[in-house]
Design a protein around this motif. Structure first.
Motif, PDB file in Angstrom:
ATOM      1  N   ILE A  95       0.813  -1.214   0.000  1.00 27.75           N
ATOM      2  CA  ILE A  95       0.000   0.000   0.000  1.00 27.75           C
ATOM      3  C   ILE A  95       0.851   1.270   0.000  1.00 27.75           C
ATOM      4  CG2 ILE A  95      -1.966  -1.133   1.089  1.00 27.75           C
ATOM      5  CD1 ILE A  95      -1.208   0.155   3.733  1.00 27.75           C
ATOM      6  N   ASP A  96       2.181   1.130   0.034  1.00 27.71           N
ATOM      7  CA  ASP A  96       3.089   2.272  -0.097  1.00 27.71           C
ATOM      8  C   ASP A  96       3.611   2.287  -1.533  1.00 27.71           C
ATOM      9  OD1 ASP A  96       3.771   3.334   2.876  1.00 27.71           O
ATOM     10  OD2 ASP A  96       3.404   1.173   2.889  1.00 27.71           O
ATOM     11  N   HIS A  97       3.561   3.462  -2.156  1.00 27.40           N
ATOM     12  CA  HIS A  97       3.784   3.500  -3.600  1.00 27.40           C
ATOM     13  C   HIS A  97       4.724   4.611  -4.020  1.00 27.40           C
ATOM     14  CE1 HIS A  97       0.542   0.585  -4.212  1.00 27.40           C
ATOM     15  NE2 HIS A  97      -0.148   1.275  -3.327  1.00 27.40           N
ATOM     16  N   VAL A  98       5.386   4.373  -5.143  1.00 27.99           N
ATOM     17  CA  VAL A  98       6.174   5.376  -5.852  1.00 27.99           C
ATOM     18  C   VAL A  98       5.644   5.420  -7.273  1.00 27.99           C
ATOM     19  CG1 VAL A  98       8.444   6.011  -6.727  1.00 27.99           C
ATOM     20  CG2 VAL A  98       8.229   4.981  -4.446  1.00 27.99           C
ATOM     21  N   LEU A  99       5.254   6.613  -7.727  1.00 26.28           N
ATOM     22  CA  LEU A  99       4.701   6.772  -9.069  1.00 26.28           C
ATOM     23  C   LEU A  99       5.305   8.013  -9.717  1.00 26.28           C
ATOM     24  CD1 LEU A  99       1.933   6.423  -6.903  1.00 26.28           C
ATOM     25  CD2 LEU A  99       1.237   5.298  -9.024  1.00 26.28           C
ATOM     26  N   SER A 100       5.479   7.952 -11.038  1.00 23.27           N
ATOM     27  CA  SER A 100       6.010   9.108 -11.755  1.00 23.27           C
ATOM     28  C   SER A 100       5.739   8.898 -13.239  1.00 23.27           C
ATOM     29  CB  SER A 100       7.519   9.264 -11.501  1.00 23.27           C
ATOM     30  OG  SER A 100       8.242   8.289 -12.229  1.00 23.27           O
ATOM     31  N   ARG A 101       6.333   9.784 -14.064  1.00 19.45           N
ATOM     32  CA  ARG A 101       6.292   9.591 -15.519  1.00 19.45           C
ATOM     33  C   ARG A 101       7.707   9.418 -16.069  1.00 19.45           C
ATOM     34  NH1 ARG A 101       3.070  14.432 -15.182  1.00 19.45           N
ATOM     35  NH2 ARG A 101       0.978  13.791 -14.501  1.00 19.45           N
ATOM     36  N   GLU A 102       8.653   9.169 -15.193  1.00 16.37           N
ATOM     37  CA  GLU A 102      10.043   8.989 -15.598  1.00 16.37           C
ATOM     38  C   GLU A 102      10.504   7.590 -15.216  1.00 16.37           C
ATOM     39  OE1 GLU A 102      12.517  12.030 -14.030  1.00 16.37           O
ATOM     40  OE2 GLU A 102      11.219  13.659 -14.707  1.00 16.37           O
ATOM     41  N   ASN A 103      11.616   7.193 -15.774  1.00 16.90           N
ATOM     42  CA  ASN A 103      12.214   5.908 -15.414  1.00 16.90           C
ATOM     43  C   ASN A 103      12.982   6.080 -14.096  1.00 16.90           C
ATOM     44  OD1 ASN A 103      11.332   4.356 -17.600  1.00 16.90           O
ATOM     45  ND2 ASN A 103      12.942   5.196 -18.906  1.00 16.90           N
ATOM     46  N   VAL A 104      12.389   5.644 -13.022  1.00 19.60           N
ATOM     47  CA  VAL A 104      13.056   5.680 -11.729  1.00 19.60           C
ATOM     48  C   VAL A 104      13.196   4.251 -11.219  1.00 19.60           C
ATOM     49  CG1 VAL A 104      12.131   7.952 -11.212  1.00 19.60           C
ATOM     50  CG2 VAL A 104      10.924   5.926 -10.390  1.00 19.60           C
ATOM     51  N   ARG A 105      14.162   4.063 -10.360  1.00 16.93           N
ATOM     52  CA  ARG A 105      14.360   2.758  -9.726  1.00 16.93           C
ATOM     53  C   ARG A 105      13.905   2.837  -8.281  1.00 16.93           C
ATOM     54  NH1 ARG A 105      20.399   0.922 -10.438  1.00 16.93           N
ATOM     55  NH2 ARG A 105      20.743   3.098  -9.815  1.00 16.93           N
ATOM     56  N   VAL A 106      13.240   1.811  -7.855  1.00 13.76           N
ATOM     57  CA  VAL A 106      12.727   1.750  -6.482  1.00 13.76           C
ATOM     58  C   VAL A 106      13.270   0.502  -5.809  1.00 13.76           C
ATOM     59  CG1 VAL A 106      10.683   1.627  -5.022  1.00 13.76           C
ATOM     60  CG2 VAL A 106      10.635   2.985  -7.125  1.00 13.76           C
ATOM     61  N   ARG A 107      13.810   0.688  -4.616  1.00 10.62           N
ATOM     62  CA  ARG A 107      14.265  -0.446  -3.809  1.00 10.62           C
ATOM     63  C   ARG A 107      13.551  -0.431  -2.475  1.00 10.62           C
ATOM     64  NH1 ARG A 107      20.133  -0.303  -2.538  1.00 10.62           N
ATOM     65  NH2 ARG A 107      20.100   1.932  -3.008  1.00 10.62           N
ATOM     66  N   ALA A 108      13.146  -1.595  -2.021  1.00  2.67           N
ATOM     67  CA  ALA A 108      12.535  -1.695  -0.701  1.00  2.67           C
ATOM     68  C   ALA A 108      13.627  -1.662   0.356  1.00  2.67           C
ATOM     69  CB  ALA A 108      11.736  -2.987  -0.590  1.00  2.67           C
ATOM     70  N   MET A 109      13.456  -0.830   1.344  1.00  2.10           N
ATOM     71  CA  MET A 109      14.388  -0.784   2.465  1.00  2.10           C
ATOM     72  C   MET A 109      14.112  -1.959   3.401  1.00  2.10           C
ATOM     73  SD  MET A 109      14.046   3.351   3.076  1.00  2.10           S
ATOM     74  CE  MET A 109      14.993   3.394   4.594  1.00  2.10           C
ATOM     75  N   GLU A 110      15.064  -2.264   4.247  1.00  2.00           N
ATOM     76  CA  GLU A 110      14.853  -3.311   5.236  1.00  2.00           C
ATOM     77  C   GLU A 110      13.756  -2.879   6.214  1.00  2.00           C
ATOM     78  OE1 GLU A 110      16.273  -6.301   5.338  1.00  2.00           O
ATOM     79  OE2 GLU A 110      17.378  -5.853   3.496  1.00  2.00           O
ATOM     80  N   TRP A 111      13.033  -3.854   6.745  1.00  7.51           N
ATOM     81  CA  TRP A 111      12.017  -3.545   7.738  1.00  7.51           C
ATOM     82  C   TRP A 111      12.680  -2.923   8.962  1.00  7.51           C
ATOM     83  CZ3 TRP A 111       6.923  -3.823   6.722  1.00  7.51           C
ATOM     84  CH2 TRP A 111       6.511  -4.604   5.647  1.00  7.51           C
ATOM     85  N   GLY A 112      12.080  -1.853   9.473  1.00  7.86           N
ATOM     86  CA  GLY A 112      12.583  -1.204  10.676  1.00  7.86           C
ATOM     87  C   GLY A 112      11.612  -1.355  11.829  1.00  7.86           C
ATOM     88  N   GLN A 113      11.419  -0.288  12.574  1.00  6.01           N
ATOM     89  CA  GLN A 113      10.543  -0.319  13.739  1.00  6.01           C
ATOM     90  C   GLN A 113       9.077  -0.033  13.385  1.00  6.01           C
ATOM     91  OE1 GLN A 113      11.559  -1.189  16.900  1.00  6.01           O
ATOM     92  NE2 GLN A 113      13.455  -1.695  15.840  1.00  6.01           N
ATOM     93  N   SER A 114       8.832   0.342  12.152  1.00  2.00           N
ATOM     94  CA  SER A 114       7.473   0.635  11.714  1.00  2.00           C
ATOM     95  C   SER A 114       6.793  -0.626  11.185  1.00  2.00           C
ATOM     96  CB  SER A 114       7.497   1.699  10.613  1.00  2.00           C
ATOM     97  OG  SER A 114       6.200   1.908  10.077  1.00  2.00           O
TER      98      SER A 114
END
Length: 286
Positions: A259-278
């Motif tokens: 349910i957390d998202h990254v959206l754009s109109r450009e070529n971007v790279r997305v990496r999931a961070m390690e799980w933290g305290q959240s």
């Protein structure tokens, strides 16, 4: 015992198929039906087990087709971005840190280790000085401070041309502009009842119209909607955006949904961070 398991699994698969159809067909017009649209990863597992354990070719075929449909939902590739040029990297962290985060100092150090140029946060408690340390490292931006899940911030190492908090139905979003690039940070309410579901729908629809008019834009946020939701698909289409987080990637630990998202109109790279305290997982955008 085996016969008992097979019968129960068959009944569960039938209920799962009904839930899948209700969510996808009726989810656009009814908030409660839309809740069933999010659980495609869970439905996939049920159909996989049912296809293996089913008795008879017909039912095995039904569950195999249902499994294929769910796998398509899970692993379908997003539409190609509209702009193919090598744009300046966004170098952004999006993170719903959770209002009751037990280790804000450790989370701050973990975020700064990525050396982001921009940080967008939800649910941060700015009365806690450890979040202030993160703000001091990225001193430019704006925030909506609230002792609720709807605190929101966008901070940067460089000055913004403009940064402002706006509201739809009392729920904040941030629009920040810097060197011709625009960042939106979003966090609509969760659809846990009809009133909140309507507020989420109005929030996404109104902001989508604004985003559609932007040129270079990056949208990050906890949208309280998975990629399988008709409401999410309507938002992406109306805003003329491309989704960059994989459908299968869980970003909310409670139910294992994206349910957390990254959206754009450009070529971007997305990496999931390690799980933290959240209970949410941070996303790193380049």
């Amino acid at each position: 015992m085996k016969n008992f398991i097979v019968k129960r699994l068959h009944s569960l698969a039938i209920l799962t198929l009904i839930a899948l159809l209700v969510g996808q067909i009726l989810g656009q017009i009814n908030w409660f039906a839309e809740l069933f649209s999010h659980f495609v990863p869970h439905y996939t597992l049920v159909f996989a087990l049912a296809a293996v354990w089913a008795r008879g070719k017909i039912w095995r075929g039904v569950w195999a087709v249902s499994l294929l449909i769910c796998l398509t939902y899970l692993f379908v590739l997003p539409t190609h971005a509209h702009h193919q040029e090598n744009a300046q990297s966004w170098q952004t962290v999006w993170y719903n840190v959770n209002l009751n985060n037990a280790d804000p100092l450790g989370e701050t150090e973990r975020i700064l280790a990525y050396q982001p140029q921009i940080v967008a946060l939800a649910e941060m408690d700015l009365d806690n000085p450890h979040w202030r340390k993160l703000q001091a490292a990225l001193p430019h931006g704006c925030e909506h401070q609230s002792a609720s899940p709807f605190a929101l911030a966008v901070w940067s190492r460089q000055a913004w041309q403009s940064c402002a908090v706006h509201f739809v139905d009392g729920y904040p979003y941030i629009r920040a502009e810097q060197a011709g690039r625009v960042v939106y940070a979003l966090h609509p309410p969760p659809p846990i009842n009809g009133e909140l579901a309507q507020s989420r729908l109005r929030y996404l629809r109104e902001i989508a119209l604004q985003i559609a008019r932007e040129q270079r834009v990056l949208v990050v946020g906890d949208l309280n909607a998975s990629p399988f939701s008709p409401v999410f698909r309507e938002f992406v289409s109306a805003a003329n955006l491309v989704q960059h987080t994989p459908n299968w990637l869980p970003t909310w630990g409670l139910l294992g949904l994206n349910i957390d998202h990254v959206l754009s109109r450009e070529n971007v790279r997305v990496r999931a961070m390690e799980w933290g305290q959240s209970d949410h997982r941070g996303l790193w955008v380049e």
